[in-house]
Design a protein around this motif. Sequence first.
Motif, PDB file in Angstrom:
ATOM      1  N   SER A 296       0.830  -1.210   0.000  1.00  0.00           N
ATOM      2  CA  SER A 296       0.000   0.000   0.000  1.00  0.00           C
ATOM      3  C   SER A 296       0.860   1.254   0.000  1.00  0.00           C
ATOM      4  O   SER A 296       0.555   2.236  -0.691  1.00  0.00           O
ATOM      5  N   LEU A 297       1.930   1.226   0.769  1.00  0.00           N
ATOM      6  CA  LEU A 297       2.831   2.374   0.826  1.00  0.00           C
ATOM      7  C   LEU A 297       3.508   2.601  -0.521  1.00  0.00           C
ATOM      8  O   LEU A 297       3.634   3.744  -0.981  1.00  0.00           O
ATOM      9  N   PHE A 298       3.935   1.528  -1.167  1.00  0.00           N
ATOM     10  CA  PHE A 298       4.556   1.623  -2.490  1.00  0.00           C
ATOM     11  C   PHE A 298       3.591   2.259  -3.497  1.00  0.00           C
ATOM     12  O   PHE A 298       3.952   3.177  -4.242  1.00  0.00           O
ATOM     13  N   LEU A 299       2.351   1.772  -3.508  1.00  0.00           N
ATOM     14  CA  LEU A 299       1.351   2.314  -4.434  1.00  0.00           C
ATOM     15  C   LEU A 299       1.007   3.760  -4.074  1.00  0.00           C
ATOM     16  O   LEU A 299       0.787   4.591  -4.957  1.00  0.00           O
ATOM     17  N   GLY A 300       0.981   4.057  -2.765  1.00  0.00           N
ATOM     18  CA  GLY A 300       0.706   5.423  -2.339  1.00  0.00           C
ATOM     19  C   GLY A 300       1.783   6.394  -2.779  1.00  0.00           C
ATOM     20  O   GLY A 300       1.493   7.508  -3.249  1.00  0.00           O
ATOM     21  N   LEU A 301       3.034   5.990  -2.648  1.00  0.00           N
ATOM     22  CA  LEU A 301       4.142   6.834  -3.098  1.00  0.00           C
ATOM     23  C   LEU A 301       4.077   7.050  -4.615  1.00  0.00           C
ATOM     24  O   LEU A 301       4.380   8.144  -5.113  1.00  0.00           O
ATOM     25  N   SER A 302       3.669   6.026  -5.329  1.00  0.00           N
ATOM     26  CA  SER A 302       3.504   6.156  -6.782  1.00  0.00           C
ATOM     27  C   SER A 302       2.431   7.191  -7.106  1.00  0.00           C
ATOM     28  O   SER A 302       2.578   7.996  -8.027  1.00  0.00           O
ATOM     29  N   ALA A 303       1.335   7.174  -6.326  1.00  0.00           N
ATOM     30  CA  ALA A 303       0.260   8.143  -6.535  1.00  0.00           C
ATOM     31  C   ALA A 303       0.754   9.565  -6.306  1.00  0.00           C
ATOM     32  O   ALA A 303       0.426  10.490  -7.070  1.00  0.00           O
ATOM     33  N   VAL A 304       1.559   9.749  -5.267  1.00  0.00           N
ATOM     34  CA  VAL A 304       2.108  11.077  -4.974  1.00  0.00           C
ATOM     35  C   VAL A 304       3.021  11.540  -6.103  1.00  0.00           C
ATOM     36  O   VAL A 304       2.962  12.701  -6.541  1.00  0.00           O
ATOM     37  N   LEU A 305       3.874  10.654  -6.593  1.00  0.00           N
ATOM     38  CA  LEU A 305       4.781  11.007  -7.690  1.00  0.00           C
ATOM     39  C   LEU A 305       4.003  11.380  -8.950  1.00  0.00           C
ATOM     40  O   LEU A 305       4.348  12.341  -9.649  1.00  0.00           O
ATOM     41  N   ILE A 306       2.939  10.641  -9.239  1.00  0.00           N
ATOM     42  CA  ILE A 306       2.132  10.927 -10.426  1.00  0.00           C
ATOM     43  C   ILE A 306       1.477  12.303 -10.325  1.00  0.00           C
ATOM     44  O   ILE A 306       1.327  13.018 -11.334  1.00  0.00           O
ATOM     45  N   THR A 319       3.644   2.129 -15.577  1.00  0.00           N
ATOM     46  CA  THR A 319       4.217   0.934 -16.208  1.00  0.00           C
ATOM     47  C   THR A 319       5.077   0.160 -15.217  1.00  0.00           C
ATOM     48  O   THR A 319       4.991  -1.068 -15.123  1.00  0.00           O
ATOM     49  N   LEU A 320       5.893   0.871 -14.465  1.00  0.00           N
ATOM     50  CA  LEU A 320       6.735   0.221 -13.451  1.00  0.00           C
ATOM     51  C   LEU A 320       5.875  -0.440 -12.372  1.00  0.00           C
ATOM     52  O   LEU A 320       6.202  -1.531 -11.885  1.00  0.00           O
ATOM     53  N   ASP A 321       4.779   0.200 -11.996  1.00  0.00           N
ATOM     54  CA  ASP A 321       3.866  -0.385 -11.016  1.00  0.00           C
ATOM     55  C   ASP A 321       3.273  -1.696 -11.528  1.00  0.00           C
ATOM     56  O   ASP A 321       3.189  -2.687 -10.795  1.00  0.00           O
ATOM     57  N   VAL A 322       2.852  -1.681 -12.793  1.00  0.00           N
ATOM     58  CA  VAL A 322       2.259  -2.883 -13.391  1.00  0.00           C
ATOM     59  C   VAL A 322       3.278  -4.018 -13.416  1.00  0.00           C
ATOM     60  O   VAL A 322       2.962  -5.169 -13.089  1.00  0.00           O
ATOM     61  N   VAL A 323       4.526  -3.705 -13.790  1.00  0.00           N
ATOM     62  CA  VAL A 323       5.584  -4.717 -13.831  1.00  0.00           C
ATOM     63  C   VAL A 323       5.834  -5.272 -12.429  1.00  0.00           C
ATOM     64  O   VAL A 323       5.952  -6.491 -12.234  1.00  0.00           O
ATOM     65  N   PHE A 324       5.890  -4.392 -11.450  1.00  0.00           N
ATOM     66  CA  PHE A 324       6.120  -4.793 -10.058  1.00  0.00           C
ATOM     67  C   PHE A 324       5.001  -5.720  -9.572  1.00  0.00           C
ATOM     68  O   PHE A 324       5.264  -6.774  -8.978  1.00  0.00           O
ATOM     69  N   ILE A 325       3.763  -5.311  -9.823  1.00  0.00           N
ATOM     70  CA  ILE A 325       2.616  -6.109  -9.367  1.00  0.00           C
ATOM     71  C   ILE A 325       2.575  -7.448 -10.081  1.00  0.00           C
ATOM     72  O   ILE A 325       2.356  -8.499  -9.469  1.00  0.00           O
ATOM     73  N   TYR A 326       2.823  -7.428 -11.402  1.00  0.00           N
ATOM     74  CA  TYR A 326       2.782  -8.667 -12.170  1.00  0.00           C
ATOM     75  C   TYR A 326       3.860  -9.633 -11.690  1.00  0.00           C
ATOM     76  O   TYR A 326       3.609 -10.831 -11.521  1.00  0.00           O
ATOM     77  N   TYR A 327       5.058  -9.110 -11.443  1.00  0.00           N
ATOM     78  CA  TYR A 327       6.147  -9.973 -10.969  1.00  0.00           C
ATOM     79  C   TYR A 327       5.793 -10.577  -9.612  1.00  0.00           C
ATOM     80  O   TYR A 327       6.032 -11.766  -9.368  1.00  0.00           O
ATOM     81  N   GLY A 328       5.236  -9.754  -8.729  1.00  0.00           N
ATOM     82  CA  GLY A 328       4.846 -10.255  -7.417  1.00  0.00           C
ATOM     83  C   GLY A 328       3.778 -11.322  -7.499  1.00  0.00           C
ATOM     84  O   GLY A 328       3.818 -12.332  -6.785  1.00  0.00           O
ATOM     85  N   ILE A 329       2.826 -11.130  -8.400  1.00  0.00           N
ATOM     86  CA  ILE A 329       1.738 -12.102  -8.574  1.00  0.00           C
ATOM     87  C   ILE A 329       2.287 -13.435  -9.071  1.00  0.00           C
ATOM     88  O   ILE A 329       1.949 -14.503  -8.555  1.00  0.00           O
ATOM     89  N   ILE A 330       3.139 -13.365 -10.095  1.00  0.00           N
ATOM     90  CA  ILE A 330       3.702 -14.592 -10.667  1.00  0.00           C
ATOM     91  C   ILE A 330       4.612 -15.279  -9.657  1.00  0.00           C
ATOM     92  O   ILE A 330       4.580 -16.510  -9.477  1.00  0.00           O
ATOM     93  N   ARG A 331       5.411 -14.478  -8.955  1.00  0.00           N
ATOM     94  CA  ARG A 331       6.381 -15.031  -7.999  1.00  0.00           C
ATOM     95  C   ARG A 331       5.677 -15.771  -6.855  1.00  0.00           C
ATOM     96  O   ARG A 331       6.096 -16.859  -6.450  1.00  0.00           O
ATOM     97  N   LEU A 332       4.598 -15.161  -6.349  1.00  0.00           N
ATOM     98  CA  LEU A 332       3.895 -15.746  -5.213  1.00  0.00           C
ATOM     99  C   LEU A 332       2.673 -16.574  -5.612  1.00  0.00           C
ATOM    100  O   LEU A 332       2.009 -17.145  -4.757  1.00  0.00           O
ATOM    101  N   LYS A 333       2.380 -16.610  -6.924  1.00  0.00           N
ATOM    102  CA  LYS A 333       1.223 -17.371  -7.427  1.00  0.00           C
ATOM    103  C   LYS A 333      -0.058 -16.976  -6.676  1.00  0.00           C
ATOM    104  O   LYS A 333      -0.792 -17.803  -6.150  1.00  0.00           O
ATOM    105  N   LEU A 334      -0.313 -15.674  -6.668  1.00  0.00           N
ATOM    106  CA  LEU A 334      -1.428 -15.160  -5.883  1.00  0.00           C
ATOM    107  C   LEU A 334      -2.751 -15.109  -6.639  1.00  0.00           C
ATOM    108  O   LEU A 334      -3.778 -14.799  -6.044  1.00  0.00           O
TER     109      LEU A 334
END
Length: 343
Positions: A296-306, A319-334
């Motif tokens: 949540s903090l990571f996404l919040g900081l992204s919102a502030v930067l935007i 784009t970086l957020d999407v890559v981060f989330i996608y990698y986390g999803i695949i890595r943890l099989k969520l």
Amino acid sequence: MDKMIIALVLSFGISYFSTPLAIKLAHKIGAIDIPKDSRRVHKNPIPRLGGIAIFLGFFITSIFLVKIDIKMIGILLGAALIVGMGIIDDTRDIKPKTKLLGQIVAAVIVVICGVKIEFITNPFIRGISYLGILGIPITIFWIVGITNTVNLIDGLDGLAAGVSAISAITISFVAYISGQEISGILLLALAGGALGFLPYNFNPAKIFMGDTGSLFLGYILSVIAIEGAIKSAAALAIAIPILALGLPIFDTTFAIVRRKLNGKPIMQADKGHLHHRLLNKGLSQKQTVLILYAISLFLGLSAVLISESSLFEAVLILTLDVVFIYYGIIRLKLLSVDETEVE
């Protein structure tokens, strides 16, 4: 800025000292969460109604620090309806359709009082696109949707309170730099209420916020985000509240998809939420909650930067957020829709 700091501190104090009273009230009227199915993580009966303390922190602080105009009256009336409905649900249970109807009425109240999404910043024409009459159903959908997303992540000790506080602080910062001081004050009053409640709610919890708290948090976040973020001048203003509330939005969206693919009603509870899946990976409650705080903090900081970025920079961040989330999803099989994998 002084008023914003006062809002955070005052609401924190009111919520912190009101929570023990909410515990006593919950025991007195029988608002106790008894673990009666495998979906619940706690093993012992826990009092509910902690949301009353969060509401009091927000309400009293707002009355003292914010001018009461027609919009503010609408926000407080809608919040009172949501909290009243939550109290009844935490003591007697309300049918999902009845709760949905109450949320729609609360959303209509603030729309009538002048809080609505009237336009969105259009980055492709570098201007503003006015929504006209469409702004009314879009506003109602946004408020009801976000109200329920926060309610759905309230599954672990401290999760909804912490994530809501992070989201509120994020959007309050965007509101402040956009010149929306009132929105910033209200959001920090909400964050203070959630943080004042958190010492009693963090694992092992002494009290739950119940629907009284989770619906109230979602409602206020959705309503004030309209004034404090969606109407900002950022190139991708619409992305700011979506990122700030990214965790509950993502979790709810996937829950809807998962239940539809499994042929189950959308409103039927299950054990497929992100926090359930992380627990199934062997993490403790505290570890799971802290990981979700970090996301949540990571996404919040992204919102502030935007909020302070050009269109190119905002798209790059997304784009970086999407890559981060996608990698986390695949890595943890969520994102498996097979419910046998999360039992």
